[in-house]
Design a protein around this motif. Sequence first.
Motif, PDB file in Angstrom:
ATOM      1  N   ALA A   1       0.803  -1.217   0.000  1.00  0.00           N
ATOM      2  CA  ALA A   1       0.000   0.000   0.000  1.00  0.00           C
ATOM      3  C   ALA A   1       0.837   1.267   0.000  1.00  0.00           C
ATOM      4  CB  ALA A   1      -0.922   0.004   1.227  1.00  0.00           C
ATOM      5  N   GLU A   2       2.037   1.243   0.614  1.00  0.00           N
ATOM      6  CA  GLU A   2       2.768   2.491   0.819  1.00  0.00           C
ATOM      7  C   GLU A   2       4.222   2.448   0.376  1.00  0.00           C
ATOM      8  OE1 GLU A   2       2.351   3.344   4.955  1.00  0.00           O
ATOM      9  OE2 GLU A   2       0.260   3.939   4.784  1.00  0.00           O
ATOM     10  N   GLU A   3       4.929   1.357   0.644  1.00  0.00           N
ATOM     11  CA  GLU A   3       6.376   1.355   0.429  1.00  0.00           C
ATOM     12  C   GLU A   3       6.854   0.138  -0.344  1.00  0.00           C
ATOM     13  OE1 GLU A   3       7.850   1.610   4.453  1.00  0.00           O
ATOM     14  OE2 GLU A   3       8.170   3.760   4.258  1.00  0.00           O
ATOM     15  N   LEU A   4       7.846   0.356  -1.210  1.00  0.00           N
ATOM     16  CA  LEU A   4       8.570  -0.728  -1.863  1.00  0.00           C
ATOM     17  C   LEU A   4       9.870  -0.937  -1.104  1.00  0.00           C
ATOM     18  CD1 LEU A   4       8.164   0.125  -5.657  1.00  0.00           C
ATOM     19  CD2 LEU A   4       6.983  -1.647  -4.373  1.00  0.00           C
ATOM     20  N   TYR A   5      10.147  -2.163  -0.735  1.00  0.00           N
ATOM     21  CA  TYR A   5      11.317  -2.449   0.091  1.00  0.00           C
ATOM     22  C   TYR A   5      12.453  -3.013  -0.759  1.00  0.00           C
ATOM     23  CZ  TYR A   5       8.830  -1.616   4.418  1.00  0.00           C
ATOM     24  OH  TYR A   5       8.146  -1.024   5.448  1.00  0.00           O
ATOM     25  N   PHE A   6      13.556  -2.282  -0.797  1.00  0.00           N
ATOM     26  CA  PHE A   6      14.762  -2.728  -1.478  1.00  0.00           C
ATOM     27  C   PHE A   6      15.854  -2.957  -0.441  1.00  0.00           C
ATOM     28  CE2 PHE A   6      12.496  -0.440  -4.772  1.00  0.00           C
ATOM     29  CZ  PHE A   6      12.713  -1.219  -5.902  1.00  0.00           C
ATOM     30  N   GLY A   7      16.830  -3.798  -0.795  1.00  0.00           N
ATOM     31  CA  GLY A   7      17.967  -4.001   0.083  1.00  0.00           C
ATOM     32  C   GLY A   7      19.041  -2.970  -0.187  1.00  0.00           C
ATOM     33  N   SER A   8      19.972  -2.838   0.732  1.00  0.00           N
ATOM     34  CA  SER A   8      21.112  -1.949   0.545  1.00  0.00           C
ATOM     35  C   SER A   8      22.093  -2.601  -0.424  1.00  0.00           C
ATOM     36  CB  SER A   8      21.803  -1.692   1.883  1.00  0.00           C
ATOM     37  OG  SER A   8      22.310  -2.904   2.397  1.00  0.00           O
ATOM     38  N   LYS A   9      23.184  -1.900  -0.728  1.00  0.00           N
ATOM     39  CA  LYS A   9      24.204  -2.460  -1.613  1.00  0.00           C
ATOM     40  C   LYS A   9      24.782  -3.754  -1.040  1.00  0.00           C
ATOM     41  CE  LYS A   9      25.690   1.662  -4.099  1.00  0.00           C
ATOM     42  NZ  LYS A   9      26.820   2.553  -4.425  1.00  0.00           N
TER      43      LYS A   9
ATOM     44  N   GLY B   1      21.987  -6.608  -1.413  1.00  0.00           N
ATOM     45  CA  GLY B   1      21.884  -6.950  -2.821  1.00  0.00           C
ATOM     46  C   GLY B   1      20.485  -7.229  -3.329  1.00  0.00           C
ATOM     47  N   ASP B   2      19.433  -6.990  -2.518  1.00  0.00           N
ATOM     48  CA  ASP B   2      18.053  -7.199  -2.979  1.00  0.00           C
ATOM     49  C   ASP B   2      17.645  -6.032  -3.862  1.00  0.00           C
ATOM     50  OD1 ASP B   2      17.845  -9.535  -1.506  1.00  0.00           O
ATOM     51  OD2 ASP B   2      17.268  -8.437   0.296  1.00  0.00           O
ATOM     52  N   LYS B   3      17.526  -6.291  -5.162  1.00  0.00           N
ATOM     53  CA  LYS B   3      17.302  -5.197  -6.107  1.00  0.00           C
ATOM     54  C   LYS B   3      15.957  -5.289  -6.814  1.00  0.00           C
ATOM     55  CE  LYS B   3      22.093  -4.062  -7.128  1.00  0.00           C
ATOM     56  NZ  LYS B   3      23.068  -3.758  -8.192  1.00  0.00           N
ATOM     57  N   LYS B   4      15.102  -6.202  -6.393  1.00  0.00           N
ATOM     58  CA  LYS B   4      13.833  -6.367  -7.094  1.00  0.00           C
ATOM     59  C   LYS B   4      12.666  -6.379  -6.107  1.00  0.00           C
ATOM     60  CE  LYS B   4      15.829  -8.841 -10.996  1.00  0.00           C
ATOM     61  NZ  LYS B   4      15.462  -7.874 -12.026  1.00  0.00           N
ATOM     62  N   CYS B   5      11.543  -5.819  -6.559  1.00  0.00           N
ATOM     63  CA  CYS B   5      10.316  -5.813  -5.766  1.00  0.00           C
ATOM     64  C   CYS B   5       9.140  -6.121  -6.670  1.00  0.00           C
ATOM     65  CB  CYS B   5      10.091  -4.446  -5.120  1.00  0.00           C
ATOM     66  SG  CYS B   5      11.244  -4.053  -3.815  1.00  0.00           S
ATOM     67  N   LEU B   6       8.042  -6.537  -6.051  1.00  0.00           N
ATOM     68  CA  LEU B   6       6.802  -6.780  -6.780  1.00  0.00           C
ATOM     69  C   LEU B   6       5.756  -5.747  -6.390  1.00  0.00           C
ATOM     70  CD1 LEU B   6       6.169 -10.630  -6.594  1.00  0.00           C
ATOM     71  CD2 LEU B   6       6.891  -9.315  -8.572  1.00  0.00           C
ATOM     72  N   ILE B   7       4.979  -5.301  -7.369  1.00  0.00           N
ATOM     73  CA  ILE B   7       3.759  -4.539  -7.113  1.00  0.00           C
ATOM     74  C   ILE B   7       2.623  -5.386  -7.659  1.00  0.00           C
ATOM     75  CG2 ILE B   7       2.459  -2.420  -7.519  1.00  0.00           C
ATOM     76  CD1 ILE B   7       5.106  -1.011  -8.105  1.00  0.00           C
ATOM     77  N   ALA B   8       1.711  -5.806  -6.788  1.00  0.00           N
ATOM     78  CA  ALA B   8       0.587  -6.650  -7.214  1.00  0.00           C
ATOM     79  C   ALA B   8      -0.643  -5.792  -7.437  1.00  0.00           C
ATOM     80  CB  ALA B   8       0.307  -7.714  -6.158  1.00  0.00           C
ATOM     81  N   LEU B   9      -1.233  -5.893  -8.625  1.00  0.00           N
ATOM     82  CA  LEU B   9      -2.444  -5.145  -8.979  1.00  0.00           C
ATOM     83  C   LEU B   9      -3.610  -6.112  -9.141  1.00  0.00           C
ATOM     84  CD1 LEU B   9      -1.072  -2.764 -11.792  1.00  0.00           C
ATOM     85  CD2 LEU B   9      -1.073  -2.388  -9.318  1.00  0.00           C
TER      86      LEU B   9
END
Length: 490
Positions: free
Chosen positions: A308-316, A319-327
Motif C-alpha cells: 500500500a505504501e512502500e517498496l522495500y529494497f535491500g542496501s548495496k 543486494g536485494d534489487k527487485k520488488c513486486l507490485i501486485a495489482l
Amino acid sequence: YLLDKSDKYDSRDVERLQQDDKWVENFLIWRHDVVDDTLKMIDESFQWRKEYTVNDLTESVLPKWLFENGSLFLHGYDKEGYKLFWFRVKHHVRDPKQQLEKKKLVAFWLEHYAKRDHGKPLTVVFDMAETGISHIDLDFVRFIVNCFTDYYPNFLTKIVIFEMPWIMNAAFKIVKGWLGPDAISMLKFTNKSDVQEYISGEYLPPHMGGTDSFKYSYPPLVDDDFQTPLCENGPITSEDEHESKEEIDTDTKETGELNEEQNLNQKKMNSIEQISKSEETDKTEFKPKNAKKALTTFKGPLLHISPAEELYFGSKETGDKKCLIALTNVTKNIVAFKVRTTAPEKYRVKPSNSSCEPGTSLDIIVSLHGGFAASLQDRFLIMAAEMDQSSGAGVPELTQFWKEVPRTKVMEHRLRCHVVESSKPSSLTLKENAFNIPAKTNEDLHIQLTRLLQINKRLQEQIDRCLWFQQLSVVLSLLSVTVVAFCFYL
C-alpha cells in the motif's frame, strides 16, 4: 461535543472520524493519550475546519495570485524521506486585507497533501534568506504554528529555519512560547554550513548551498514528484533482460516461477468467482483482515495495490534489487495502467504500460538498473483508468487511450521506497513472500517510539513522586527521633 456543537462541525469530518482509526490515533498521539485533551483538540480542529471550509478549498476558490506568488509550496524530501513544506518568507508582505486568503492557502496546501499522501508527516522549512523587519508577521506565523499544534495532529517532524536574521531573535522568542515543549524540540536553526544535516543538497536551492535547479512556477499546481513528463521505462529490452539474468540467482528464478504459477491460479479463481453470486464474492475476497494485513493493500476504486505504501529494497550489501507490485482489477471493465517514477534512470519496470482484465491480478516487477541503489526520496506513481470493452489493449490503443482519457477519470496512487539493511528484510521482494510478512513502516516505528517516550515520562513522574515521599519520610523520621530524644531528656 456533537450534541452541543453539531452545527459547528462539517458532517464529512464527523463521518471520517467515525471511520478513520488512523486519524483518531494521530490525535491521541499528539495529546499523549490524554482523552480529555484529545477531545478538546478534535473539537477545536473541527470548528476551525468548518470556519475555513477546508474540505471545499480548491484552486478555483482561491485567488490565482496567491499561487503565483511562490511563498508557499511543497517540494522535495528531507534525509528521513519526509516531504518538505517551504515558506519563502521574503515573498510574504504583511497586509491585513490579504491575511484571510493567505491563511486559506496554508490550509489548502496542508489538506491537499494530507489527502494525497494519507497524512504522512511534513518537515517545514522557513527560508528566511534576504528577509528583514518588513517580512515579520507574527499573526501569520502564529496561524501556521497553530495548524500543526492544534489542527493537524502528528503532522510535524521538524521545523528547519534557514538563516534567521538576528533582528528576528526577539520575535522567535515569542513564537517559542506558542509552540510548547514538544514542538520546541523540533526547531532546527541552520545556515549554509549545517542545513545539509537535515536536507541533502539535491533538494536545496543554490542559495542554500544545494544543487536543486527547481524553479517555482504556476500553473500547474506544484507536484514535484511528477510535475514534468518522465520517460516511460517500458518493458525490459534485450540489453536489460540480459543484465537482469546475470543479477538473479537460482532461488530468485524459482520464486519468480512460483509467482507466475500463483498468478495463473489466481486468474482462474477470479474467473470462477465472477460467475458466482456477488454475496459470495464479498465473503471470499473482502473478508475481514487484521489491521496489519490491511495496511499492506491500498483499496482503490479501480485497482487494489499491494504493497500500500512502500517498496522495500535491500542496501548495496544485501543486494536485494527487485520488488513486486501486485495489482488486482476490482471493476467489470478492462483497466489500463501505467507506472512512472521520479528516478527513471535507476529503475526498470515490467510492465510499465499495460492493462488488467476484469477480476484478475497482475504482478509488476520493479528492478534496480546497473549499480544504482534505492533511496528514500525515490517515488513511484501508478495511474489507472477504465477502458471500454470494445477498445483494444495493444500498445497503439493504450497510447491513444492515455492521450484522450480525462484526468478526472484517472486513479492515482503513490508508493515510496524503503531501504532495508538486514539480510532478511520483511518486504515485498522476489526472494520472500511479503504478503505474509507485515512491513514496519517509518510511521509504525514513530508511533512505537512516541508510546515508549510516554511510558518513560510516566515512569519518571512515578520515580519523582517516590523520591519526594522518601525524602518526606526521612524528614518526618528525623523529626520523630528528635521529639522522642527531647522527651527522654526531659
